[in-house]
Write a protein that holds these residues in place. Sequence first.
Motif, mmCIF file in Angstrom:
data_model
loop_
_atom_site.group_PDB
_atom_site.id
_atom_site.type_symbol
_atom_site.label_atom_id
_atom_site.label_comp_id
_atom_site.label_asym_id
_atom_site.label_seq_id
_atom_site.Cartn_x
_atom_site.Cartn_y
_atom_site.Cartn_z
ATOM 1 N N GLY A 1 22.264 -1.006 16.193
ATOM 2 C CA GLY A 1 23.384 -1.438 17.037
ATOM 3 C C GLY A 1 24.077 -2.632 16.435
ATOM 4 N N SER A 2 23.411 -3.789 16.435
ATOM 5 C CA SER A 2 24.002 -4.983 15.827
ATOM 6 C C SER A 2 23.484 -5.196 14.407
ATOM 7 N N ASN A 3 22.315 -4.644 14.082
ATOM 8 C CA ASN A 3 21.734 -4.739 12.747
ATOM 9 C C ASN A 3 21.518 -3.345 12.166
ATOM 10 N N VAL A 4 21.393 -3.291 10.840
ATOM 11 C CA VAL A 4 21.110 -2.015 10.169
ATOM 12 C C VAL A 4 19.865 -2.199 9.301
ATOM 13 N N GLY A 5 18.901 -1.281 9.440
ATOM 14 C CA GLY A 5 17.664 -1.374 8.675
ATOM 15 C C GLY A 5 17.532 -0.251 7.659
ATOM 16 N N PHE A 6 16.926 -0.555 6.531
ATOM 17 C CA PHE A 6 16.706 0.430 5.476
ATOM 18 C C PHE A 6 15.223 0.444 5.093
ATOM 19 N N PHE A 7 14.669 1.632 4.972
ATOM 20 C CA PHE A 7 13.298 1.824 4.495
ATOM 21 C C PHE A 7 13.380 2.459 3.110
ATOM 22 N N ILE A 8 12.985 1.705 2.102
ATOM 23 C CA ILE A 8 13.145 2.143 0.704
ATOM 24 C C ILE A 8 11.768 2.327 0.093
ATOM 25 N N TYR B 1 0.829 -1.209 0.000
ATOM 26 C CA TYR B 1 0.000 0.000 0.000
ATOM 27 C C TYR B 1 0.864 1.261 0.000
ATOM 28 N N ASN B 2 1.929 1.267 0.803
ATOM 29 C CA ASN B 2 2.816 2.427 0.897
ATOM 30 C C ASN B 2 4.041 2.324 -0.020
ATOM 31 N N ARG B 3 4.125 1.223 -0.784
ATOM 32 C CA ARG B 3 5.252 0.984 -1.711
ATOM 33 C C ARG B 3 6.586 1.065 -0.950
ATOM 34 N N LEU B 4 6.644 0.388 0.207
ATOM 35 C CA LEU B 4 7.799 0.521 1.090
ATOM 36 C C LEU B 4 8.474 -0.827 1.322
ATOM 37 N N ILE B 5 9.753 -0.924 0.925
ATOM 38 C CA ILE B 5 10.569 -2.105 1.206
ATOM 39 C C ILE B 5 11.276 -1.884 2.538
ATOM 40 N N PHE B 6 11.218 -2.894 3.427
ATOM 41 C CA PHE B 6 12.030 -2.844 4.639
ATOM 42 C C PHE B 6 13.089 -3.930 4.529
ATOM 43 N N LEU B 7 14.346 -3.526 4.560
ATOM 44 C CA LEU B 7 15.471 -4.453 4.481
ATOM 45 C C LEU B 7 16.300 -4.316 5.749
ATOM 46 N N GLU B 8 16.470 -5.423 6.481
ATOM 47 C CA GLU B 8 17.305 -5.420 7.682
ATOM 48 C C GLU B 8 18.460 -6.388 7.476
ATOM 49 N N ILE B 9 19.678 -5.869 7.544
ATOM 50 C CA ILE B 9 20.888 -6.682 7.382
ATOM 51 C C ILE B 9 21.442 -6.973 8.778
ATOM 52 N N GLU B 10 21.654 -8.244 9.060
ATOM 53 C CA GLU B 10 22.018 -8.661 10.408
ATOM 54 C C GLU B 10 23.532 -8.626 10.646
ATOM 55 N N LYS B 11 23.880 -8.290 11.879
ATOM 56 C CA LYS B 11 25.260 -8.347 12.381
ATOM 57 C C LYS B 11 26.241 -7.609 11.481
ATOM 58 N N VAL B 12 25.897 -6.365 11.156
ATOM 59 C CA VAL B 12 26.798 -5.518 10.372
ATOM 60 C C VAL B 12 26.857 -4.123 10.988
ATOM 61 N N LYS B 13 27.873 -3.390 10.598
ATOM 62 C CA LYS B 13 28.000 -1.981 10.945
ATOM 63 C C LYS B 13 27.943 -1.161 9.667
ATOM 64 N N MET B 14 27.441 0.056 9.770
ATOM 65 C CA MET B 14 27.382 0.957 8.617
ATOM 66 C C MET B 14 28.731 1.646 8.493
ATOM 67 N N GLY B 15 29.452 1.327 7.415
ATOM 68 C CA GLY B 15 30.795 1.875 7.237
ATOM 69 C C GLY B 15 30.855 3.021 6.253
ATOM 70 N N THR B 16 29.698 3.551 5.857
ATOM 71 C CA THR B 16 29.659 4.648 4.900
ATOM 72 C C THR B 16 28.468 5.537 5.212
ATOM 73 N N LYS B 17 28.504 6.755 4.727
ATOM 74 C CA LYS B 17 27.383 7.677 4.932
ATOM 75 C C LYS B 17 26.343 7.435 3.844
ATOM 76 N N LEU B 18 25.086 7.325 4.247
ATOM 77 C CA LEU B 18 24.006 7.098 3.286
ATOM 78 C C LEU B 18 23.586 8.429 2.671
ATOM 79 N N ASN B 19 23.752 8.529 1.360
ATOM 80 C CA ASN B 19 23.350 9.736 0.627
ATOM 81 C C ASN B 19 22.045 9.441 -0.104
ATOM 82 N N SER B 20 20.929 9.716 0.566
ATOM 83 C CA SER B 20 19.616 9.358 0.034
ATOM 84 C C SER B 20 19.320 10.040 -1.296
ATOM 85 N N SER B 21 19.727 11.294 -1.436
ATOM 86 C CA SER B 21 19.402 12.047 -2.657
ATOM 87 C C SER B 21 20.074 11.456 -3.892
#
Length: 229
Positions: free
Chosen positions: A90-97, A54-74
């Motif tokens: 903390g231990s996982n990183v989630g993305f809402f696309i 309905y909202n055209r929204l993907i939720f992706l959660e990657i387990e046991k990783v750290k974010m090693g880069t800055k997310l540039n959404s634009s």
Amino acid sequence: MKKYLIFFIFCLFSLTIFANSTIKKVRLNNNPPQLVFDISSTVKPKYNSSYDEYNRLIFLEIEKVKMGTKLNSSSLSGKNIEKIDMIDYGSNVGFFIKLKKGSGHKVYSLSNPHRIVIDLKATNSSKKEFTVAIDAGHGGKDPGAIGFNKYKEKEIALAVAKKLQSKLSKDFNVIMTRSNDTFISLSERSRIANRGKADIFVSLHLNASKNSSAQGMEIFYFSKKSSPY
């Protein structure tokens, strides 16, 4: 004792491997259109994904990783992607696309090097989930209320119904009980909606008053719950 020591070393080694897993880069490929998460890891990364249609929204959660880069959404927004947000758990990183209208997707992982890929492609589906029946009140031999300058309720109701049809047709299937100056019985109006399997029936009417300052709306509705009325 030796067995416990070996087990402890194995667990410590496993935790070290997972701790070193890092999202190095989030990039957008154009041909084919893909959103790619490059991951530095010695083991295949685990992930979970879900989709809110309905909202055209993907939720992706990657387990046991750290974010090693800055997310540039634009820089990642474009033909298929409207917006991306990230949450570090903390231990996982989630993305809402959030996808743009008409965009489909497929999520999978690849190795050598490790990466999680979201294929993005236009969908040809024109299926609309809900159907609205619009009923312009009165018509034909039944003019309805007569107002200022002899305006007839049936004419204004039909004009409003057509404007509403134009607006709603972008997102819904629309059924009109009448599209011209035709008299249709009350029972036939409901039959038209039922034959089209309408999810909601909206009947438009207008009141007339001798008081020119009168304004506002009246809305009557029936819910699926029973009521004395």
